[in-house]
Every structure is written in C-alpha cells, then in structure tokens.
Design a protein around this motif. Structure first.
Motif, PDB file in Angstrom:
ATOM      1  N   GLN A 109      -2.746  -5.349  -4.567  1.00  0.00           N
ATOM      2  CA  GLN A 109      -2.943  -4.119  -3.808  1.00  0.00           C
ATOM      3  C   GLN A 109      -1.722  -3.869  -2.935  1.00  0.00           C
ATOM      4  O   GLN A 109      -1.198  -4.799  -2.316  1.00  0.00           O
ATOM      5  CB  GLN A 109      -4.191  -4.218  -2.942  1.00  0.00           C
ATOM      6  N   LEU A 110      -1.281  -2.624  -2.923  1.00  0.00           N
ATOM      7  CA  LEU A 110      -0.144  -2.208  -2.129  1.00  0.00           C
ATOM      8  C   LEU A 110      -0.598  -1.120  -1.175  1.00  0.00           C
ATOM      9  O   LEU A 110      -1.224  -0.141  -1.590  1.00  0.00           O
ATOM     10  CB  LEU A 110       0.973  -1.674  -3.025  1.00  0.00           C
ATOM     11  N   VAL A 111      -0.272  -1.274   0.100  1.00  0.00           N
ATOM     12  CA  VAL A 111      -0.703  -0.312   1.106  1.00  0.00           C
ATOM     13  C   VAL A 111       0.529   0.189   1.861  1.00  0.00           C
ATOM     14  O   VAL A 111       1.199  -0.590   2.549  1.00  0.00           O
ATOM     15  CB  VAL A 111      -1.709  -0.929   2.088  1.00  0.00           C
ATOM     16  N   GLU A 112       0.808   1.494   1.713  1.00  0.00           N
ATOM     17  CA  GLU A 112       1.939   2.103   2.403  1.00  0.00           C
ATOM     18  C   GLU A 112       1.510   2.652   3.752  1.00  0.00           C
ATOM     19  O   GLU A 112       0.355   3.015   3.958  1.00  0.00           O
ATOM     20  CB  GLU A 112       2.533   3.267   1.583  1.00  0.00           C
ATOM     21  N   SER A 113       2.487   2.755   4.634  1.00  0.00           N
ATOM     22  CA  SER A 113       2.278   3.388   5.930  1.00  0.00           C
ATOM     23  C   SER A 113       3.612   3.887   6.447  1.00  0.00           C
ATOM     24  O   SER A 113       4.669   3.493   5.928  1.00  0.00           O
ATOM     25  CB  SER A 113       1.647   2.414   6.922  1.00  0.00           C
ATOM     26  N   GLY A 114       3.562   4.738   7.457  1.00  0.00           N
ATOM     27  CA  GLY A 114       4.783   5.166   8.122  1.00  0.00           C
ATOM     28  C   GLY A 114       5.229   6.579   7.838  1.00  0.00           C
ATOM     29  O   GLY A 114       6.223   7.037   8.408  1.00  0.00           O
TER      30      GLY A 114
ATOM     31  N   ARG B   7       6.571  -4.933  -9.655  1.00  0.00           N
ATOM     32  CA  ARG B   7       6.538  -5.370 -11.046  1.00  0.00           C
ATOM     33  C   ARG B   7       6.912  -6.846 -11.129  1.00  0.00           C
ATOM     34  O   ARG B   7       7.562  -7.385 -10.220  1.00  0.00           O
ATOM     35  CB  ARG B   7       7.497  -4.552 -11.910  1.00  0.00           C
ATOM     36  N   TYR B   8       6.490  -7.438 -12.218  1.00  0.00           N
ATOM     37  CA  TYR B   8       6.842  -8.815 -12.518  1.00  0.00           C
ATOM     38  C   TYR B   8       7.983  -8.820 -13.525  1.00  0.00           C
ATOM     39  O   TYR B   8       8.292  -7.796 -14.135  1.00  0.00           O
ATOM     40  CB  TYR B   8       5.619  -9.568 -13.033  1.00  0.00           C
ATOM     41  N   ARG B   9       8.588  -9.956 -13.730  1.00  0.00           N
ATOM     42  CA  ARG B   9       9.728 -10.073 -14.632  1.00  0.00           C
ATOM     43  C   ARG B   9       9.355  -9.583 -16.020  1.00  0.00           C
ATOM     44  O   ARG B   9       8.268  -9.882 -16.517  1.00  0.00           O
ATOM     45  CB  ARG B   9      10.215 -11.512 -14.687  1.00  0.00           C
ATOM     46  N   ASN B  10      10.235  -8.823 -16.582  1.00  0.00           N
ATOM     47  CA  ASN B  10      10.066  -8.316 -17.956  1.00  0.00           C
ATOM     48  C   ASN B  10       8.820  -7.452 -18.106  1.00  0.00           C
ATOM     49  O   ASN B  10       8.203  -7.413 -19.171  1.00  0.00           O
ATOM     50  CB  ASN B  10      10.022  -9.473 -18.958  1.00  0.00           C
ATOM     51  N   ALA B  11       8.451  -6.780 -17.039  1.00  0.00           N
ATOM     52  CA  ALA B  11       7.274  -5.909 -17.082  1.00  0.00           C
ATOM     53  C   ALA B  11       7.611  -4.566 -16.448  1.00  0.00           C
ATOM     54  O   ALA B  11       8.632  -4.413 -15.785  1.00  0.00           O
ATOM     55  CB  ALA B  11       6.099  -6.568 -16.363  1.00  0.00           C
ATOM     56  N   ASP B  12       6.737  -3.605 -16.675  1.00  0.00           N
ATOM     57  CA  ASP B  12       6.914  -2.286 -16.076  1.00  0.00           C
ATOM     58  C   ASP B  12       6.394  -2.286 -14.641  1.00  0.00           C
ATOM     59  O   ASP B  12       5.791  -3.249 -14.176  1.00  0.00           O
ATOM     60  CB  ASP B  12       6.150  -1.244 -16.901  1.00  0.00           C
ATOM     61  N   TRP B  13       6.639  -1.161 -13.977  1.00  0.00           N
ATOM     62  CA  TRP B  13       6.077  -0.954 -12.640  1.00  0.00           C
ATOM     63  C   TRP B  13       4.586  -0.708 -12.820  1.00  0.00           C
ATOM     64  O   TRP B  13       4.155   0.412 -13.059  1.00  0.00           O
ATOM     65  CB  TRP B  13       6.753   0.225 -11.957  1.00  0.00           C
ATOM     66  N   ALA B  14       3.805  -1.756 -12.722  1.00  0.00           N
ATOM     67  CA  ALA B  14       2.389  -1.677 -13.063  1.00  0.00           C
ATOM     68  C   ALA B  14       1.481  -1.509 -11.853  1.00  0.00           C
ATOM     69  O   ALA B  14       0.320  -1.136 -12.005  1.00  0.00           O
ATOM     70  CB  ALA B  14       1.972  -2.915 -13.851  1.00  0.00           C
ATOM     71  N   TYR B  15       1.999  -1.799 -10.682  1.00  0.00           N
ATOM     72  CA  TYR B  15       1.173  -1.764  -9.488  1.00  0.00           C
ATOM     73  C   TYR B  15       1.739  -0.747  -8.507  1.00  0.00           C
ATOM     74  O   TYR B  15       2.942  -0.766  -8.206  1.00  0.00           O
ATOM     75  CB  TYR B  15       1.088  -3.151  -8.853  1.00  0.00           C
ATOM     76  N   TRP B  16       0.851   0.126  -8.024  1.00  0.00           N
ATOM     77  CA  TRP B  16       1.273   1.237  -7.168  1.00  0.00           C
ATOM     78  C   TRP B  16       0.393   1.349  -5.939  1.00  0.00           C
ATOM     79  O   TRP B  16      -0.816   1.058  -6.001  1.00  0.00           O
ATOM     80  CB  TRP B  16       1.185   2.551  -7.954  1.00  0.00           C
ATOM     81  N   GLY B  17       1.005   1.781  -4.836  1.00  0.00           N
ATOM     82  CA  GLY B  17       0.244   2.102  -3.658  1.00  0.00           C
ATOM     83  C   GLY B  17      -0.347   3.494  -3.766  1.00  0.00           C
ATOM     84  O   GLY B  17      -0.124   4.217  -4.739  1.00  0.00           O
ATOM     85  N   GLN B  18      -1.057   3.882  -2.725  1.00  0.00           N
ATOM     86  CA  GLN B  18      -1.750   5.172  -2.731  1.00  0.00           C
ATOM     87  C   GLN B  18      -0.836   6.328  -2.337  1.00  0.00           C
ATOM     88  O   GLN B  18      -1.186   7.486  -2.552  1.00  0.00           O
ATOM     89  CB  GLN B  18      -2.954   5.128  -1.778  1.00  0.00           C
ATOM     90  N   GLY B  19       0.302   6.007  -1.772  1.00  0.00           N
ATOM     91  CA  GLY B  19       1.260   7.025  -1.380  1.00  0.00           C
ATOM     92  C   GLY B  19       1.135   7.401   0.087  1.00  0.00           C
ATOM     93  O   GLY B  19       0.054   7.330   0.673  1.00  0.00           O
ATOM     94  N   THR B  20       2.265   7.794   0.650  1.00  0.00           N
ATOM     95  CA  THR B  20       2.291   8.268   2.024  1.00  0.00           C
ATOM     96  C   THR B  20       3.154   9.528   2.077  1.00  0.00           C
ATOM     97  O   THR B  20       4.234   9.574   1.489  1.00  0.00           O
ATOM     98  CB  THR B  20       2.804   7.176   2.987  1.00  0.00           C
ATOM     99  N   GLN B  21       2.665  10.545   2.767  1.00  0.00           N
ATOM    100  CA  GLN B  21       3.346  11.841   2.797  1.00  0.00           C
ATOM    101  C   GLN B  21       4.470  11.843   3.823  1.00  0.00           C
ATOM    102  O   GLN B  21       4.267  11.439   4.976  1.00  0.00           O
ATOM    103  CB  GLN B  21       2.354  12.946   3.137  1.00  0.00           C
ATOM    104  N   VAL B  22       5.623  12.298   3.397  1.00  0.00           N
ATOM    105  CA  VAL B  22       6.753  12.538   4.295  1.00  0.00           C
ATOM    106  C   VAL B  22       7.099  14.019   4.187  1.00  0.00           C
ATOM    107  O   VAL B  22       7.378  14.517   3.101  1.00  0.00           O
ATOM    108  CB  VAL B  22       7.963  11.673   3.918  1.00  0.00           C
ATOM    109  N   THR B  23       7.084  14.699   5.314  1.00  0.00           N
ATOM    110  CA  THR B  23       7.406  16.122   5.353  1.00  0.00           C
ATOM    111  C   THR B  23       8.537  16.329   6.358  1.00  0.00           C
ATOM    112  O   THR B  23       8.425  15.911   7.508  1.00  0.00           O
ATOM    113  CB  THR B  23       6.201  16.964   5.747  1.00  0.00           C
ATOM    114  N   VAL B  24       9.608  16.948   5.897  1.00  0.00           N
ATOM    115  CA  VAL B  24      10.770  17.188   6.740  1.00  0.00           C
ATOM    116  C   VAL B  24      10.945  18.693   6.896  1.00  0.00           C
ATOM    117  O   VAL B  24      11.160  19.408   5.919  1.00  0.00           O
ATOM    118  CB  VAL B  24      12.042  16.561   6.135  1.00  0.00           C
TER     119      VAL B  24
END
Length: 118
Positions: free
Chosen positions: A3-8, A99-116
């Motif tokens: 599990q990946l959890v983004e913030s900020g 990702r793990y070695r020799n693998a794709d980006w298989a694990y993703w966080g839920q995303g965090t919005q950045v607005t400029v």
C-alpha cells in the motif's frame, strides 16, 4: 499487499514550493524502485521522477529537472518529491508507484492533487 499513501498536495500560487510524501507499507529494501507520475487535467499520465531504492540513483523528466527533486528515507520507507518554482502547467494529480526488479510499475497510491494558480 503493498500500500502506498501520498500526502502533501494542495493549492499554491506560481513560484511556490510543495513537498509530496509517499509512505509504503512494505519493507522497501525489497523494492527495486519508486517513482512519481502525474496526470494533468484532460491528459494522460506522465513520468515525473524515479529513484532506485538501494543505490539512490535518480532520474527526472526534462520538464522538471531543475525544479523537482526525488529522494527517499529508507528507515521510513518513504519517498519524497520536493517541488520548487511551481508553474500552472504542474497542475495535476500526482501518484507514487513502486516496482520490483524486472517488473512493471504494479503498485500505485491513490493520488494527491496539486493545483498551481497563476
């Protein structure tokens, strides 16, 4: 299960700075790399930066090279994205990935919005 959890994320004016964090639930020494991607409004996902977890080597997209820096804290199993001199074109949902070695980006966080704003 990883599990990946983004913030900020947030709303800032052009020229400001933000630091995104992504905490991984897995023991990252077993991971090969972590990365940040983003999806601007109405566009596809694009690569921002990645870091090899053991070696610490990094890559950054040309559009952010002089402004963004990816780093990691092994002890906290956390990857960061320091974003300086933000521009309206940086507006996007930012995702971290693992990702793990020799693998794709298989694990993703839920995303965090950045607005400029200009």
């Amino acid at each position: 299960q990883v599990q990946l959890v983004e913030s900020g994320g947030g709303l800032v004016q052009a020229g400001a700075s933000l630091r995104l964090s992504c905490a991984a639930s897995t023991r990252t020494p077993s991971a090969y790399a972590m990365a940040w991607f983003r999806r601007p409004p109405g566009k596809g996902r694009e690569f921002v930066a990645d870091i090899n977890w053991s070696a610490g080597t990094t890559r950054h997209a040309a559009s952010v090279t002089d402004r963004f820096t990816i780093s990691r804290d092994n002890a906290k199993s956390t990857v960061y994205l320091q974003m300086n001199d933000l521009k309206p074109d940086d507006t996007a949902v930012y995702y971290c990935a693992l990702r793990y070695r020799n693998a794709d980006w298989a694990y993703w966080g839920q995303g965090t919005q950045v607005t400029v704003s200009s």
